[in-house]
Design an enzyme around this catalytic site. Structure first.
Site, PDB file in Angstrom:
ATOM      1  N   ARG A   1      46.456  36.394  35.222  1.00  0.00           N
ATOM      2  CA  ARG A   1      47.156  35.588  36.216  1.00  0.00           C
ATOM      3  C   ARG A   1      47.784  34.392  35.517  1.00  0.00           C
ATOM      4  O   ARG A   1      47.098  33.636  34.840  1.00  0.00           O
ATOM      5  CB  ARG A   1      46.193  35.115  37.297  1.00  0.00           C
ATOM      6  CG  ARG A   1      46.838  34.121  38.249  1.00  0.00           C
ATOM      7  CD  ARG A   1      45.864  33.580  39.305  1.00  0.00           C
ATOM      8  NE  ARG A   1      46.578  32.647  40.155  1.00  0.00           N
ATOM      9  CZ  ARG A   1      46.159  31.418  40.462  1.00  0.00           C
ATOM     10  NH1 ARG A   1      44.992  30.979  40.012  1.00  0.00           N
ATOM     11  NH2 ARG A   1      46.878  30.627  41.221  1.00  0.00           N
TER      12      ARG A   1
ATOM     13  N   HIS B   1      52.616  26.872  41.039  1.00  0.00           N
ATOM     14  CA  HIS B   1      51.333  26.221  40.724  1.00  0.00           C
ATOM     15  C   HIS B   1      51.639  24.742  40.452  1.00  0.00           C
ATOM     16  O   HIS B   1      51.458  24.248  39.348  1.00  0.00           O
ATOM     17  CB  HIS B   1      50.673  26.918  39.527  1.00  0.00           C
ATOM     18  CG  HIS B   1      49.203  26.657  39.377  1.00  0.00           C
ATOM     19  ND1 HIS B   1      48.258  27.667  39.305  1.00  0.00           N
ATOM     20  CD2 HIS B   1      48.500  25.508  39.276  1.00  0.00           C
ATOM     21  CE1 HIS B   1      47.044  27.134  39.156  1.00  0.00           C
ATOM     22  NE2 HIS B   1      47.163  25.826  39.126  1.00  0.00           N
TER      23      HIS B   1
ATOM     24  N   GLU C   1      46.674  26.929  45.843  1.00  0.00           N
ATOM     25  CA  GLU C   1      45.961  25.798  46.441  1.00  0.00           C
ATOM     26  C   GLU C   1      46.863  24.796  47.165  1.00  0.00           C
ATOM     27  O   GLU C   1      46.985  23.647  46.741  1.00  0.00           O
ATOM     28  CB  GLU C   1      45.137  25.080  45.365  1.00  0.00           C
ATOM     29  CG  GLU C   1      44.164  25.992  44.638  1.00  0.00           C
ATOM     30  CD  GLU C   1      43.213  25.235  43.704  1.00  0.00           C
ATOM     31  OE1 GLU C   1      43.435  24.035  43.478  1.00  0.00           O
ATOM     32  OE2 GLU C   1      42.250  25.846  43.225  1.00  0.00           O
TER      33      GLU C   1
ATOM     34  N   ASN D   1      40.267  30.789  45.138  1.00  0.00           N
ATOM     35  CA  ASN D   1      39.862  29.930  44.025  1.00  0.00           C
ATOM     36  C   ASN D   1      38.571  29.235  44.412  1.00  0.00           C
ATOM     37  O   ASN D   1      38.485  28.641  45.497  1.00  0.00           O
ATOM     38  CB  ASN D   1      40.923  28.852  43.734  1.00  0.00           C
ATOM     39  CG  ASN D   1      42.106  29.410  42.971  1.00  0.00           C
ATOM     40  OD1 ASN D   1      42.191  30.609  42.718  1.00  0.00           O
ATOM     41  ND2 ASN D   1      43.025  28.533  42.595  1.00  0.00           N
TER      42      ASN D   1
ATOM     43  N   TYR E   1      34.854  27.150  42.902  1.00  0.00           N
ATOM     44  CA  TYR E   1      34.161  26.523  41.773  1.00  0.00           C
ATOM     45  C   TYR E   1      32.757  26.009  42.080  1.00  0.00           C
ATOM     46  O   TYR E   1      31.906  25.965  41.218  1.00  0.00           O
ATOM     47  CB  TYR E   1      34.985  25.338  41.246  1.00  0.00           C
ATOM     48  CG  TYR E   1      36.237  25.758  40.524  1.00  0.00           C
ATOM     49  CD1 TYR E   1      36.228  25.989  39.157  1.00  0.00           C
ATOM     50  CD2 TYR E   1      37.432  25.958  41.206  1.00  0.00           C
ATOM     51  CE1 TYR E   1      37.376  26.394  38.476  1.00  0.00           C
ATOM     52  CE2 TYR E   1      38.579  26.367  40.544  1.00  0.00           C
ATOM     53  CZ  TYR E   1      38.542  26.576  39.179  1.00  0.00           C
ATOM     54  OH  TYR E   1      39.666  26.983  38.515  1.00  0.00           O
TER      55      TYR E   1
ATOM     56  N   GLU F   1      40.636  32.299  40.688  1.00  0.00           N
ATOM     57  CA  GLU F   1      40.095  31.301  39.749  1.00  0.00           C
ATOM     58  C   GLU F   1      38.614  31.122  40.013  1.00  0.00           C
ATOM     59  O   GLU F   1      38.187  31.094  41.160  1.00  0.00           O
ATOM     60  CB  GLU F   1      40.741  29.910  39.928  1.00  0.00           C
ATOM     61  CG  GLU F   1      42.116  29.769  39.372  1.00  0.00           C
ATOM     62  CD  GLU F   1      42.680  28.356  39.559  1.00  0.00           C
ATOM     63  OE1 GLU F   1      41.913  27.367  39.614  1.00  0.00           O
ATOM     64  OE2 GLU F   1      43.906  28.256  39.658  1.00  0.00           O
TER      65      GLU F   1
END
Ligand code: FCB
Length: 474
Positions: A74, A120, A166, A306, A308, A377
């Site tokens: 990606r 992005h 995002e 995404n 985290y 991500e």
């Protein structure tokens, strides 16, 4: 616990974070070039002008991906390389377009499936200057549609498209906290839209419209022959109520996800903003016209995730008018009982918590009807990594463990909970320009020696990745 045989995995990057060569081959400036020049915005006063020099090292990067066994990659396109000023009546830069077309050809020749992110965060600065960029409800979506069409036409071999990365960050960090370009803060000053407290919600709305336009173009003009897929990538953290006995905290935990993910996903899957947002924001949240709603509803072939970290969520009792844009709640790393989310990393906002990942995959799947999900991500920084000697950086067992645990949690969501996760891309292929944190925070699975010839050396996590997935894919 396992993943299906057609499961794809690989690594992710973004144009401004790795490409450098910001003045080469006719690229125009983006809002990040401009933003990095504002004193105090980037921790180490750096910018993306050189970054990992990936624009000049495409063969090297592809060889690296191949060496690591990556099945997909990606990456994002720099809009201002393709259309330097950015608008639909501005000239297209053939050199920029050729660069990306060749990159896709070379990836495919190496047996690596491209996933292209169209946007992005590096908006052409020309559009920011011309009409306020993302704040413009009519011009921005039309210019984005045109850019998307130019790219779809030039790169038909790519079958996987992500419209926006995002949008929450573009809206909140770009127009409320001012941490990201263009650095507006929503403190009720005068703004191009009359009141800067409205800006993040207007930007979010306009990003949805632009997403809808690009998807429509793709489906009507390209997909019939291309047979590809297109979706948006949203960020969101796992949640736990701070006090599970307190219904207000339980509700706030859901609200946290709604303000992060459902802000965009509800309009895409249901055609409306979440009730919790409307209740709190009132008319600061734009209304969809019928035409806009029709454009946005149903505009995802897959959900780009995404992810985290996770947080404990505590409700707040302040009035919405006193403004807590993020859902009138507080996020903490500690629960009422004193349990901790996970260990500290170099990023103040990130602590590992794999269960939060499994839970969030389930939350999303239930709410949105078990869509196909690509994890676009997932990754971690390591506390103090940048200050360690190179030999130690290369032994990133903290990161390896993060990936192992998160991949396992994802596999459980698939094989035990019935969620449809189809692919996974680790953030990031290599250390790079980490936005406001500059080069001080390393997220790479490969070490980049910026001072000595930009040499990329796989860390332990990069070398282990194939083994992690080979063990899970049946
Ligand atoms: C995400 C961004 C990505 C990278 C990681 C650490 O929010 O999409 O570019 O900076 O965080």
């Amino acid at each position: 616990m396992s993943l299906p045989s057609d499961f794809t995995w690989g690594f992710a990057t973004a144009s401004y974070q790795i490409e450098g060569a910001t003045e080469k081959d006719g690229r125009g400036p983006s809002i990040w070039d401009t933003f990095c020049k504002i004193p105090g915005k980037i921790a180490d006063k750096s910018d993306g002008s050189v970054a990992c020099d990936s624009y000049n090292r495409t063969a090297e990067d592809i060889a690296l991906l191949k060496q690591l066994g990556s099945k997909c990659y990606r990456f994002s396109l720099s809009w201002s390389r393709v259309i330097p000023i950015g608008g639909r009546n501005d000239p297209v830069n053939q050199a920029g377009l050729d660069h990306y077309r060749k990159f896709v050809d070379d990836l495919l020749d190496a047996g690596i499936e491209p996933f292209i992110t169209l946007y992005h965060w590096d908006l052409p600065d020309g559009l920011e200057k011309r009409y306020g960029g993302l704040l413009n409800r009519t011009e921005f979506p039309l210019d984005y549609e045109n850019y998307a069409r130019v790219v779809f036409k030039a790169i038909p071999k790519c079958k996987n498209w992500i419209t926006f990365n995002e949008p929450w960050c573009s809206s909140i960090l770009g127009y409320s906290s001012g941490f990201f370009a263009p650095g507006h803060t929503s403190d009720r000053k005068k703004s191009p839209v009359g009141d800067s407290a409205r800006e993040p919600w207007i930007v979010g709305h306009n990003l949805l419209l632009a997403h809808g336009r690009a998807v429509k173009v793709y489906r009507e003009e390209f997909k019939p022959t291309d047979k590809g897929q297109i979706g948006i990538t949203l960020n969101g953290d796992g949640v736990y109520p701070w006090d599970p006995e307190d219904p207000a905290d339980v509700e706030a935990a859901d609200r946290k996800i709604e303000f992060a993910i459902s802000w965009f996903a509800d309009p895409i899957y249901f055609g409306k903003y979440p009730d919790s947002m409307r209740k709190q924001l009132g008319d600061r949240l734009p209304e969809f016209t019928d035409e806009e709603r029709a454009l946005v509803k149903g505009s995802n072939d897959f959900y780009g995730m995404n992810h985290y970290t996770a947080n404990y969520v505590k409700h707040k009792t302040t009035q919405p008018e006193e403004d807590d844009f993020l859902g009138n709640l507080e996020t903490l790393f500690e629960s009422k009982k004193g349990e901790n989310i996970g260990e500290e990393t170099q990023s103040f906002w990130l602590r590992p918590n794999p269960l939060g990942f499994r839970n969030l995959i389930n939350w999303l799947s239930k709410r949105y009807g078990y869509p196909n999900i690509y994890v676009t991500e997932n990754g971690t920084s390591i506390k103090g990594e940048n200050d360690m000697p190179k030999e130690q950086i290369l032994q990133d067992s903290f990161r390896t463990k993060y990936f192992r645990d998160y991949a396992k949690a994802m596999a459980e969501a698939v094989s035990e909970d019935g969620c449809n996760v189809k692919g996974y891309m680790a953030w990031s292929l290599m250390d790079n320009f980490e936005w406001a944190e500059g080069y001080e925070t390393r997220f790479g699975c490969c070490y980049v020696d910026y001072e000595n010839g930009q040499v990329r050396t796989p860390k332990e996590s990069a070398k282990e990745m194939k083994g992690i997935f080979d063990a899970l894919i049946k």
